[in-house]
Write an enzyme that holds these catalytic residues in place. Structure first.
Site, PDB file in Angstrom:
ATOM      1  N   TYR A   1      51.212 -23.473  88.673  1.00  0.00           N
ATOM      2  CA  TYR A   1      52.136 -24.381  88.007  1.00  0.00           C
ATOM      3  C   TYR A   1      51.972 -24.349  86.491  1.00  0.00           C
ATOM      4  O   TYR A   1      52.966 -24.419  85.753  1.00  0.00           O
ATOM      5  CB  TYR A   1      51.961 -25.802  88.545  1.00  0.00           C
ATOM      6  CG  TYR A   1      52.329 -25.931  90.001  1.00  0.00           C
ATOM      7  CD1 TYR A   1      53.548 -25.466  90.473  1.00  0.00           C
ATOM      8  CD2 TYR A   1      51.445 -26.505  90.923  1.00  0.00           C
ATOM      9  CE1 TYR A   1      53.885 -25.561  91.810  1.00  0.00           C
ATOM     10  CE2 TYR A   1      51.779 -26.615  92.262  1.00  0.00           C
ATOM     11  CZ  TYR A   1      52.995 -26.136  92.696  1.00  0.00           C
ATOM     12  OH  TYR A   1      53.329 -26.229  94.021  1.00  0.00           O
TER      13      TYR A   1
ATOM     14  N   ARG B   1      48.680 -14.072  96.264  1.00  0.00           N
ATOM     15  CA  ARG B   1      48.273 -13.230  95.133  1.00  0.00           C
ATOM     16  C   ARG B   1      49.159 -11.989  95.008  1.00  0.00           C
ATOM     17  O   ARG B   1      48.718 -10.949  94.546  1.00  0.00           O
ATOM     18  CB  ARG B   1      46.787 -12.857  95.246  1.00  0.00           C
ATOM     19  CG  ARG B   1      45.881 -14.067  95.235  1.00  0.00           C
ATOM     20  CD  ARG B   1      44.424 -13.693  95.034  1.00  0.00           C
ATOM     21  NE  ARG B   1      43.882 -12.938  96.149  1.00  0.00           N
ATOM     22  CZ  ARG B   1      43.393 -13.485  97.253  1.00  0.00           C
ATOM     23  NH1 ARG B   1      43.412 -14.795  97.414  1.00  0.00           N
ATOM     24  NH2 ARG B   1      42.898 -12.745  98.212  1.00  0.00           N
ATOM     25  N   ASN B   2      50.412 -12.116  95.465  1.00  0.00           N
ATOM     26  CA  ASN B   2      51.416 -11.077  95.273  1.00  0.00           C
ATOM     27  C   ASN B   2      52.529 -11.523  94.332  1.00  0.00           C
ATOM     28  O   ASN B   2      53.537 -10.834  94.186  1.00  0.00           O
ATOM     29  CB  ASN B   2      52.044 -10.701  96.627  1.00  0.00           C
ATOM     30  CG  ASN B   2      51.251  -9.628  97.362  1.00  0.00           C
ATOM     31  OD1 ASN B   2      51.189  -8.488  96.913  1.00  0.00           O
ATOM     32  ND2 ASN B   2      50.635 -10.006  98.465  1.00  0.00           N
TER      33      ASN B   2
ATOM     34  N   VAL C   1      55.755 -26.600  99.037  1.00  0.00           N
ATOM     35  CA  VAL C   1      55.526 -25.299  98.397  1.00  0.00           C
ATOM     36  C   VAL C   1      54.425 -24.564  99.161  1.00  0.00           C
ATOM     37  O   VAL C   1      53.295 -25.030  99.245  1.00  0.00           O
ATOM     38  CB  VAL C   1      55.121 -25.467  96.925  1.00  0.00           C
ATOM     39  CG1 VAL C   1      55.028 -24.107  96.242  1.00  0.00           C
ATOM     40  CG2 VAL C   1      56.112 -26.380  96.200  1.00  0.00           C
ATOM     41  N   CYS C   2      54.761 -23.423  99.741  1.00  0.00           N
ATOM     42  CA  CYS C   2      53.755 -22.685 100.503  1.00  0.00           C
ATOM     43  C   CYS C   2      54.066 -21.194 100.499  1.00  0.00           C
ATOM     44  O   CYS C   2      55.220 -20.783 100.405  1.00  0.00           O
ATOM     45  CB  CYS C   2      53.668 -23.190 101.937  1.00  0.00           C
ATOM     46  SG  CYS C   2      55.183 -23.015 102.917  1.00  0.00           S
ATOM     47  N   VAL C   3      53.009 -20.411 100.580  1.00  0.00           N
ATOM     48  CA  VAL C   3      53.090 -18.963 100.737  1.00  0.00           C
ATOM     49  C   VAL C   3      52.161 -18.574 101.872  1.00  0.00           C
ATOM     50  O   VAL C   3      51.035 -19.077 101.966  1.00  0.00           O
ATOM     51  CB  VAL C   3      52.682 -18.230  99.438  1.00  0.00           C
ATOM     52  CG1 VAL C   3      52.571 -16.725  99.666  1.00  0.00           C
ATOM     53  CG2 VAL C   3      53.663 -18.523  98.308  1.00  0.00           C
TER      54      VAL C   3
ATOM     55  N   ASN D   1      42.766 -28.006  94.307  1.00  0.00           N
ATOM     56  CA  ASN D   1      43.518 -26.777  94.569  1.00  0.00           C
ATOM     57  C   ASN D   1      43.747 -26.048  93.245  1.00  0.00           C
ATOM     58  O   ASN D   1      44.813 -26.106  92.642  1.00  0.00           O
ATOM     59  CB  ASN D   1      44.853 -27.104  95.241  1.00  0.00           C
ATOM     60  CG  ASN D   1      45.526 -25.870  95.827  1.00  0.00           C
ATOM     61  OD1 ASN D   1      45.226 -24.744  95.439  1.00  0.00           O
ATOM     62  ND2 ASN D   1      46.433 -26.088  96.745  1.00  0.00           N
ATOM     63  N   GLU D   2      42.731 -25.344  92.807  1.00  0.00           N
ATOM     64  CA  GLU D   2      42.787 -24.688  91.501  1.00  0.00           C
ATOM     65  C   GLU D   2      43.821 -23.577  91.464  1.00  0.00           C
ATOM     66  O   GLU D   2      44.469 -23.356  90.429  1.00  0.00           O
ATOM     67  CB  GLU D   2      41.405 -24.145  91.131  1.00  0.00           C
ATOM     68  CG  GLU D   2      40.351 -25.236  90.928  1.00  0.00           C
ATOM     69  CD  GLU D   2      39.020 -24.664  90.518  1.00  0.00           C
ATOM     70  OE1 GLU D   2      38.931 -23.420  90.340  1.00  0.00           O
ATOM     71  OE2 GLU D   2      38.060 -25.442  90.366  1.00  0.00           O
TER      72      GLU D   2
ATOM     73  N   TYR E   1      54.890 -17.741  92.260  1.00  0.00           N
ATOM     74  CA  TYR E   1      55.524 -17.809  90.946  1.00  0.00           C
ATOM     75  C   TYR E   1      57.027 -17.545  91.059  1.00  0.00           C
ATOM     76  O   TYR E   1      57.839 -18.211  90.411  1.00  0.00           O
ATOM     77  CB  TYR E   1      54.876 -16.787  90.017  1.00  0.00           C
ATOM     78  CG  TYR E   1      55.399 -16.840  88.595  1.00  0.00           C
ATOM     79  CD1 TYR E   1      54.889 -17.756  87.691  1.00  0.00           C
ATOM     80  CD2 TYR E   1      56.406 -15.981  88.186  1.00  0.00           C
ATOM     81  CE1 TYR E   1      55.377 -17.825  86.385  1.00  0.00           C
ATOM     82  CE2 TYR E   1      56.907 -16.037  86.894  1.00  0.00           C
ATOM     83  CZ  TYR E   1      56.377 -16.952  85.991  1.00  0.00           C
ATOM     84  OH  TYR E   1      56.881 -17.017  84.714  1.00  0.00           O
TER      85      TYR E   1
END
Length: 276
Positions: free
Chosen positions: A240, A202-203, A194-196, A233-234, A207
């Site tokens: 999630y 923050r776009n 899972v990566c962005v 990793n807050e 999600y």
């Protein structure tokens, strides 16, 4: 946002006389490389949060979140993962060659998982978030160069990615103990990779990727969905939790120290309670 949920263990690079390459010390997809100039950043939440995100306001509906369509797109997704999970200092010898080698091995392994040629993997879907090559992205030159693909004559960029994995059998380390011993483990699935892209965090892309994976998991008949996240990793944990995952367990600190990485939390989503 990048999580520590990873399945493929890339092979370490060959030794070079001018650079001490590290040895991989980890288990599925949460790597740490023991060398100051070359380290895994899959859990480096602070570094990710410090990046100023670009905005995707130029075109309505610009972001497409879906399963991959072409092999060119799949390659771009793999390059995004390597870019996200590994960090090279400028003076690292052979960094570009090593990056290409990692991407090629991951591409081949991902193809094998998706095509059903890898033992134990029943179904695997690579879900990507892609955008057109917008003018607002031109400042992210390296992202556009590394993660670009062409579809129907249009240049697009893979800016987010994950894998949904349904396996014939998954150990409790990956998927906890739900469902119970009297139920089929075939209805469990696990999110990985899972990566962005840091430029577009923050776009809402993270999600959207998870939401798409939940919809596909429901089509597959999945009842229990799992994901790992580093304890430090807050940002990923909030993502999630917002998506409905809850805490199930965490690995022992001694095990994490032995593997040379932060401890991971195992999160669980009860798909039976997810709204249609």
């Amino acid at each position: 946002m990048a999580t520590a949920s990873r399945l493929l263990l890339p092979s370490p690079p060959p030794a070079a006389p001018t650079c001490r390459y590290p040895t991989l010390l980890t288990v599925p997809r949460s790597c740490r490389l023991a060398i100051p100039t070359f380290r895994c950043r899959a859990t480096a939440a602070a570094a990710v949060d410090a990046a100023a995100p670009l905005l995707l306001e130029e075109r309505a509906g610009a972001v497409a979140v879906r399963e991959f369509v072409t092999l060119d797109e799949l390659r771009a997704a793999v390059r995004l993962r390597v870019r996200t999970f590994y960090e090279y200092s400028r003076d690292t010898v052979g960094a570009e060659d090593h990056r290409k080698g990692l991407a090629e091995r991951e591409y081949e392994a991902l193809q094998n998982r998706i095509s059903g040629n890898m033992i134990n993997f029943q179904r695997v879907a690579c879900i990507n978030g892609t955008v057109p090559l917008l003018p607002s992205l031109m400042s992210a030159e390296e992202l556009c160069s590394a993660c670009k693909f062409v579809e129907d004559g249009e240049e697009r960029i893979v800016v987010g990615s994950l894998d949904l994995n349904q396996c014939l059998w998954l150990p409790d380390e990956l998927t906890g103990k739900r469902p119970g011993v009297n139920e089929s483990s075939h209805t469990r699935a696990y999110l990985s990779n899972v990566c962005v892209a840091k430029e577009l965090q923050r776009n809402g892309l993270g999600y959207a990727l998870v939401d798409k994976s939940k919809k596909l998991a429901r089509e597959w008949g999945i009842t229990d969905l799992y994901v790992h996240v580093a304890i430090n990793n807050e940002a990923a944990q909030k993502l999630y939790m917002k998506s409905g995952f809850v805490y199930e367990s965490e690995e022992p600190a001694q095990q994490a120290r032995h593997l040379g990485r932060p401890r991971r939390l195992l999160l669980w989503l009860d798909m039976k309670n997810e709204p249609l």
